[in-house]
Write a protein that holds these residues in place. Structure first.
Motif, PDB file in Angstrom:
ATOM      1  N   ALA A 123     -37.480   0.757   9.524  1.00 14.31           N
ATOM      2  CA  ALA A 123     -38.534   1.684   9.118  1.00 14.31           C
ATOM      3  C   ALA A 123     -38.369   1.988   7.625  1.00 14.31           C
ATOM      4  CB  ALA A 123     -38.441   2.963   9.947  1.00 14.31           C
ATOM      5  N   VAL A 124     -39.430   2.489   7.026  1.00 12.14           N
ATOM      6  CA  VAL A 124     -39.373   2.820   5.606  1.00 12.14           C
ATOM      7  C   VAL A 124     -38.722   4.196   5.472  1.00 12.14           C
ATOM      8  CG1 VAL A 124     -40.673   3.048   3.467  1.00 12.14           C
ATOM      9  CG2 VAL A 124     -41.434   1.435   5.209  1.00 12.14           C
ATOM     10  N   TYR A 125     -37.412   4.188   5.633  1.00 14.41           N
ATOM     11  CA  TYR A 125     -36.589   5.387   5.498  1.00 14.41           C
ATOM     12  C   TYR A 125     -35.574   5.139   4.389  1.00 14.41           C
ATOM     13  CZ  TYR A 125     -38.214   7.028  10.109  1.00 14.41           C
ATOM     14  OH  TYR A 125     -38.971   7.454  11.160  1.00 14.41           O
ATOM     15  N   THR A 126     -35.154   6.198   3.723  1.00 10.56           N
ATOM     16  CA  THR A 126     -34.154   6.052   2.667  1.00 10.56           C
ATOM     17  C   THR A 126     -32.749   6.134   3.247  1.00 10.56           C
ATOM     18  OG1 THR A 126     -34.205   8.434   2.268  1.00 10.56           O
ATOM     19  CG2 THR A 126     -35.674   7.057   0.947  1.00 10.56           C
ATOM     20  N   ASN A 164     -42.313  -4.612  15.666  1.00 11.83           N
ATOM     21  CA  ASN A 164     -41.908  -3.855  16.863  1.00 11.83           C
ATOM     22  C   ASN A 164     -41.519  -2.415  16.513  1.00 11.83           C
ATOM     23  OD1 ASN A 164     -42.364  -6.031  18.569  1.00 11.83           O
ATOM     24  ND2 ASN A 164     -40.241  -6.738  18.500  1.00 11.83           N
ATOM     25  N   LYS A 165     -42.460  -1.708  15.890  1.00 11.28           N
ATOM     26  CA  LYS A 165     -42.198  -0.335  15.486  1.00 11.28           C
ATOM     27  C   LYS A 165     -43.051   0.660  16.275  1.00 11.28           C
ATOM     28  CE  LYS A 165     -39.615   0.223  12.950  1.00 11.28           C
ATOM     29  NZ  LYS A 165     -38.132   0.117  13.231  1.00 11.28           N
ATOM     30  N   SER A 166     -42.416   1.749  16.717  1.00 14.57           N
ATOM     31  CA  SER A 166     -43.174   2.918  17.145  1.00 14.57           C
ATOM     32  C   SER A 166     -43.753   3.566  15.890  1.00 14.57           C
ATOM     33  CB  SER A 166     -42.259   3.919  17.853  1.00 14.57           C
ATOM     34  OG  SER A 166     -41.678   3.361  19.014  1.00 14.57           O
ATOM     35  N   TYR A 167     -44.792   4.362  16.059  1.00 16.65           N
ATOM     36  CA  TYR A 167     -45.371   4.984  14.871  1.00 16.65           C
ATOM     37  C   TYR A 167     -44.411   6.026  14.296  1.00 16.65           C
ATOM     38  CZ  TYR A 167     -46.770   8.881  17.940  1.00 16.65           C
ATOM     39  OH  TYR A 167     -46.776   9.929  18.817  1.00 16.65           O
ATOM     40  N   TYR A 168     -44.480   6.207  12.981  1.00 19.07           N
ATOM     41  CA  TYR A 168     -43.630   7.170  12.288  1.00 19.07           C
ATOM     42  C   TYR A 168     -44.247   7.429  10.913  1.00 19.07           C
ATOM     43  CZ  TYR A 168     -41.935   3.225   9.507  1.00 19.07           C
ATOM     44  OH  TYR A 168     -41.874   2.145   8.661  1.00 19.07           O
ATOM     45  N   TRP A 169     -43.603   8.280  10.121  1.00 21.61           N
ATOM     46  CA  TRP A 169     -44.075   8.566   8.773  1.00 21.61           C
ATOM     47  C   TRP A 169     -42.990   8.214   7.764  1.00 21.61           C
ATOM     48  CZ3 TRP A 169     -45.668  10.880  13.097  1.00 21.61           C
ATOM     49  CH2 TRP A 169     -47.041  11.094  13.242  1.00 21.61           C
ATOM     50  N   TYR A 170     -43.400   7.590   6.677  1.00 29.59           N
ATOM     51  CA  TYR A 170     -42.451   7.147   5.655  1.00 29.59           C
ATOM     52  C   TYR A 170     -41.655   8.326   5.092  1.00 29.59           C
ATOM     53  CZ  TYR A 170     -44.964   2.637   5.039  1.00 29.59           C
ATOM     54  OH  TYR A 170     -45.534   1.412   5.201  1.00 29.59           O
ATOM     55  N   ASP A 171     -40.381   8.049   4.772  1.00 26.16           N
ATOM     56  CA  ASP A 171     -39.631   9.001   3.963  1.00 26.16           C
ATOM     57  C   ASP A 171     -40.261   9.072   2.574  1.00 26.16           C
ATOM     58  OD1 ASP A 171     -37.803   9.786   5.825  1.00 26.16           O
ATOM     59  OD2 ASP A 171     -36.114   8.667   4.990  1.00 26.16           O
ATOM     60  N   GLY A 172     -40.307  10.244   2.013  1.00 30.84           N
ATOM     61  CA  GLY A 172     -40.784  10.386   0.628  1.00 30.84           C
ATOM     62  C   GLY A 172     -42.281  10.549   0.535  1.00 30.84           C
ATOM     63  N   THR A 173     -43.045   9.495   0.847  1.00 30.31           N
ATOM     64  CA  THR A 173     -44.499   9.537   0.663  1.00 30.31           C
ATOM     65  C   THR A 173     -45.222  10.168   1.844  1.00 30.31           C
ATOM     66  OG1 THR A 173     -44.869   7.368   1.677  1.00 30.31           O
ATOM     67  CG2 THR A 173     -44.340   7.421  -0.678  1.00 30.31           C
ATOM     68  N   GLY A 174     -44.616  10.149   3.051  1.00 25.28           N
ATOM     69  CA  GLY A 174     -45.276  10.690   4.228  1.00 25.28           C
ATOM     70  C   GLY A 174     -46.376   9.807   4.770  1.00 25.28           C
ATOM     71  N   SER A 177     -47.323   5.083   9.422  1.00 27.11           N
ATOM     72  CA  SER A 177     -46.922   3.678   9.540  1.00 27.11           C
ATOM     73  C   SER A 177     -47.998   2.780  10.123  1.00 27.11           C
ATOM     74  CB  SER A 177     -45.677   3.572  10.414  1.00 27.11           C
ATOM     75  OG  SER A 177     -45.948   4.096  11.722  1.00 27.11           O
ATOM     76  N   HIS A 178     -48.956   3.328  10.804  1.00 30.60           N
ATOM     77  CA  HIS A 178     -49.960   2.504  11.486  1.00 30.60           C
ATOM     78  C   HIS A 178     -51.373   2.724  10.934  1.00 30.60           C
ATOM     79  CE1 HIS A 178     -46.641   1.703  14.140  1.00 30.60           C
ATOM     80  NE2 HIS A 178     -47.361   0.892  14.876  1.00 30.60           N
TER      81      HIS A 178
END
Length: 717
Positions: A123-126, A164-174, A177-178
Motif C-alpha cells: 500500500a502507499v504507506y510511509t 490484490n488490495k482492499s480499499y484504503y487511503w494513502y499516507d500523506g495525501t489521503g 486507493s480505488h
C-alpha cells in the motif's frame, strides 16, 4: 542457563532511547527442532514486568531449511489461525505475519511473494518494510515499491496502482486507493467481493484478451484461475472506455522494486533496529503502543540468519513488551536490521518440537483468548527426505522432585538423521540411574534422598537420552497431611495411609511412606512402609493416632476409630455432613453465634440414635438415650438425668428449627468433640461405654476451646 547482562553500551543506549530498565534476560530453553531452525525461549523482565519471548533462529546456510509466506486458508480473503495454517501446510513452526485491516476483506497491507509469485503489492504507506529472501538464500529487510501499467491495443497506457488490495487511503495525501486508479486482482484473491463494488471491472484472460467489461459494478464471481480482473473508476474508467473493448488484446505488466529474484517476501511495519542499533519508531503508535504481545523479525549482518520473535502479552505469565523494549531485546540478539510484524491480538506461534509429530503453541494469544484468524504467516519447513534412520530420542518428566515424591518419565519423541519425527510406539526402552538417591521402577523415579542425579533413558535400538534431576529435602515441604481410606476399623482389617505434602511453592505431592517415620499410639498394628498399608491387630480404647514424620522437620497426624465408635462430621454454614463416612444432608446448616457453634438438635438425635421429644407448652426438647437431656428454648439451664446445670448459651429456634450449642450437648451426652479452625469442621465422637471404661487421656487429642464452640438445633419435635 545463560544470562544476558547490561554493558556500558546498553546503558548508553538507554540514555538515548529513554528505554525502561532490564532486570534480566535469561535463556531458559534451546532446541534445534528442524534443519537450520532452533527454538530459544527467553524469560525477560523490563521494569519488573515479566515477558516470555520465543525466538526462532533460522540459518539460511542450511539446505534443509525453507521459509514460506502462508496465506490464511490458501488465498487472500481466507483468514485462518496460526495453528490451522501450520496444520494445513505441515509446517515445523509458524508465526503470524503482515498487518491487515481487520474490518476489510482480508489482504495484507504490504507486498508479498509466495513461491516466487507476487500476490500482493505494498500500500502507499510511509516507512513500511518487507522481509525478502533471494534465490541464493539471502535475507533482506528493505522498503518495497510497486509499479505497473495496462497498455491497450492502440499502445495507450495507464498506470496500475496495486495488486490484490482492499480499499484504503494513502499516507500523506489521503487519496482513496480505488478512485482514478487501476487495481488488479488475480486468482490469489479468493472472494467475489473486491475493493469498491461500485467500480467498473474488466476481465482479462491469460493471453491478455479482454473477455468482459462490467460497468459500474463488480463481476459476480471470484477471479477465475489464470485470469485477471481490473477494477477502475473515474479517470481510469475513462481510459478503459476510450481505449479498450471486449475482444481486444491488452498488456498488463506489474512488479515490485527492488527485486533481487525474491522467492519469499512478506510485509511488516516500521524498523526497530538498523545497523545493529535501536532506532526511534517512525509510525503512529496510538494503536500499537503500550505493553502488548509482539511479533517481529530481524536479520544478521551477513544476511544469512533470520530471527523470528514472538513475545506473549497480557497473560498471567507474560505482560508483553513495549516497542522500545522489543527494539532493545533485538539488539541484544545481535541483529543488523529488524522490523515490527503484526502484534497484539494477532500474535501467536506454534512449533513442532524435536521428535514430536504434533505442534505446541508456545506463544498464547493476548488474555489467553482464542487465536485470531489472520491473513498470513511465516512458516518453517524441513525439505530434507525422511531417512528412517534413528538419530535421537528424548523424554519428559519433572526436573525437580521432593524427597518421597515419584516422578513419571516417558519417551515423547524420536527423530531420524534429517530431524524428521519417528514413530516410537513399538520401541522398547527403560530408565536407569547410577545414583542411590532415587529408585527407578519402570517409568517412575522415587526420590529417596536430597541431591542431584542423572536419569538416563536407554532404548533397545541403542539410542539414549539423559536428564539432570534435583531432589529437594524435607525443608521444601511446608505442611504434611495424613489421610486414611478408612476412619473406622476393626481388628484384623487393613487400611491404606497416604501422606500429601504441600510444598513451599504451593505444589501438592504424594509422598512415599518409605521416607517417613511411622508411629501408632492407642492402637496396635503392623505397618508396611512399602505399600503404606496398616494391619490393625487391636483397637485399644477405641481411638488411635497415626503420626508420620520426615527428618524431624515435618509431621502429619490422623485419627482412627473402632467400628463401634460413632463419628459425626459437620461444617459450619454447610448442610453436608457425614456419619461414619456416610454422606448425608442437613435441612439447616450449623452456624456460629456469639463464638458458639449451634447445630440442629434433631440432626444430633438422629445421628446418635436418640429419641427426641418436643413439648410445645414448655418449649422443652428432650433427648433420650443412655442419658436423658432436657433443654428449654431461651434458657441456659439444662437437665442431665435429673441434675440441673447451666451453660453460657441458650438454645434457640431459627427458620422453624431448634438449634443447640454443640459443646454443652456433647459434654452432657458424654461425647468427645473436636474443632478444626482451618476448615470450620466440628467432629463428634461417641465412644461406647465398654470402651470408655478403659479409655485413658490422649496426649495428642485436640482440645476444643470454649471460645470456638457452640451448636444449632432442629425444628421443634
Amino acid at each position: 542457563m545463560k544470562r544476558l547482562r547490561y554493558s556500558i553500551y546498553v546503558i548508553a543506549l538507554l540514555c538515548v532511547m529513554v528505554l525502561t530498565q532490564t532486570t534480566y534476560a535469561e535463556e531458559v530453553y534451546r532446541e534445534t527442532f528442524s534443519p537450520g531452525a532452533t527454538r530459544v525461549t527467553y524469560d525477560v523482565t523490563y521494569d519488573k514486568n515479566r515477558a516470555i519471548i520465543e525466538v526462532l533462529e533460522l540459518d539460511l546456510n542450511n539446505p534443509g531449511l525453507d521459509l514460506k509466506v502462508v496465506a490464511g486458508q490458501g488465498k487472500y480473503t481466507q483468514h485462518a489461525t496460526v495453528s490451522s495454517m501450520a496444520e494445513r501446510t505441515d509446517a515445523e513452526a509458524l508465526v503470524n505475519g503482515d498487518y491487515y485491516n481487520t474490518l476489510l476483506q482480508g489482504a495484507p497491507d504490504s507486498a508479498s511473494i509466495i513461491d516466487g509469485r507476487l500476490v500482493s503489492s505494498p500500500a502507499v504507506y510511509t516507512d513500511r518494510h518487507t522481509l525478502a529472501i533471494t534465490a541464493d538464500k539471502r535475507a533482506v529487510i528493505d522498503t518495497t515499491y510497486f509499479e505497473g501499467k495496462v497498455t491497450a491495443a492502440n499502445d495507450v497506457s495507464y498506470p496500475i496502482d496495486g495488486l490484490n488490495k482492499s480499499y484504503y487511503w494513502y499516507d500523506g495525501t489521503g487519496e482513496y486507493s480505488h478512485e482514478n486508479k487501476i487495481q488488479v486482482y488475480n486468482d490469489f484473491w479468493a472472494s467475489a467481493s473486491r475493493g469498491d463494488e461500485k467500480n467498473t471491472e474488466v476481465l482479462v484472460n491469460a493471453n491478455g484478451v479482454v473477455e468482459a467489461i462490467s460497468p459500474k459494478q463488480s463481476l459476480p464471481y471470484a477471479v477465475p484461475d489464470g485470469k485477471l480482473i481490473l477494477q477502475v473508476s473515474a479517470a481510469a474508467e475513462d481510459f478503459v472506455n476510450q481505449n479498450i473493448k471486449v475482444g481486444d488484446t491488452i498488456k498488463v505488466n506489474f512488479g515490485i522494486t527492488p527485486n533481487d529474484n525474491y522467492q519469499f517476501l512478506i510485509g511488516g511495519h516500521a524498523l526497530l533496529v538498523d545497523k545493529g542499533q535501536s532506532v526511534p519508531y517512525t509510525k503512529d503508535i496510538n494503536v500499537l503502543g503500550g505493553r502488548r504481545a509482539r511479533t517481529a523479525v530481524g536479520v544478521s549482518a551477513d544476511h544469512k540468519m533470520i530471527y523470528l520473535i514472538a513475545a506473549e502479552g497480557r497473560t498471567d505469565r507474560s505482560k508483553g513488551l513495549t516497542l522500545g523494549e522489543l527494539s532493545d531485546f533485538m539488539t541484544r540478539l545481535g541483529v543488523e536490521r529488524a522490523m515490527n510484524l503484526d502484534g497484539g491480538g494477532s500474535t501467536a506461534m506454534v512449533v513442532k518440537n524435536l521428535g514430536n509429530t504434533e505442534r505446541t503453541r508456545v506463544i498464547n494469544p493476548e488474555k489467553n483468548a482464542a487465536e485470531r484468524k489472520v491473513v498470513s504467516g511465516i512458516g518453517i519447513y524441513n525439505t530434507l527426505p525422511k531417512t528412517g534412520q534413528p538419530q535421537g530420542i528424548k523424554f519428559t518428566g519433572p526436573d525437580t522432585l521432593v524427597i518421597g515424591e515419584s516422578g513419571l518419565y516417558q519417551a515423547t519423541g524420536a527423530w531420524d538423521t534429517n530431524l524428521h519425527p519417528m514413530d516410537i510406539s513399538s520401541w522398547g526402552y527403560h530408565f536407569e540411574t547410577p545414583s542411590d538417591l532415587a529408585l527407578v521402577s519402570e517409568s517412575y523415579l522415587l526420590a529417596l534422598q536430597p541431591g542431584n542425579l542423572e536419569l538416563a533413558l536407554k532404548a533397545d535400538n541403542g539410542l539414549s537420552a539423559t536428564k539432570q534431576i534435583t531432589i529437594q529435602g524435607y525443608d521444601a515441604i511446608k505442611t504434611l497431611t495424613v489421610t486414611t481410606d478408612k476412619k473406622r476399623i476393626a481388628p484384623g482389617e487393613t487400611l491404606h495411609i497416604q501422606a500429601e505434602a504441600t510444598l513451599s511453592d504451593g505444589r501438592k505431592v504424594i509422598l512415599s511412606p518409605r521416607v517417613l517415620d511411622f508411629m501408632l499410639t492407642d492402637m496396635e498394628g503392623s505397618w508396611d512402609s512399602e505399600s503404606g498399608n496398616l494391619l490393625i491387630t487391636s483397637t485399644g480404647n477405641g481411638i488411635g493416632h497415626i503420626t508420620l514424620k520426615g527428618g524431624g522437620i515435618i509431621q502429619g497426624e490422623a485419627k482412627l476409630f473402632d467400628t463401634s465408635v460413632t463419628v459425626i462430621e459437620m461444617t459450619v454454614n454447610k448442610k453436608a455432613y457425614t456419619v461414619n463416612d456416610t454422606a448425608a444432608t442437613l435441612d439447616a446448616a450449623p452456624f456460629i453465634q456469639d463464638s458458639r457453634t449451634l447445630v440442629p438438635v434433631r440432626f444430633v438425635a438422629e445421628a446418635l440414635g436418640l429419641d427426641v421429644a418436643w413439648d410445645e407448652a414448655t418449649k422443652q426438647v428432650t433427648l433420650q438415650g443412655a442419658k436423658t437431656l432436657k433443654l428449654t428454648i431461651g434458657s441456659n439451664a439444662y437437665i442431665v438425668d435429673g441434675v440441673s446445670q447451666a451453660m453460657d448459651t441458650n438454645p434457640l429456634i431459627k427458620d422453624s428449627r431448634t438449634f443447640v450449642p454443640i459443646r454443652f450437648i456433647a459434654e452432657a451426652l458424654g461425647l468427645d468433640v473436636a474443632w478444626d479452625e482451618a476448615t470450620k469442621q466440628v467432629t463428634l465422637i461417641n465412644i461406647p461405654q465398654n470402651l470408655k471404661a478403659t479409655k485413658t487421656p490422649l496426649a495428642d487429642a485436640p482440645s476444643t476451646p470454649e471460645s470456638k464452640l457452640a451448636v444449632p438445633t432442629d425444628q421443634p419435635a
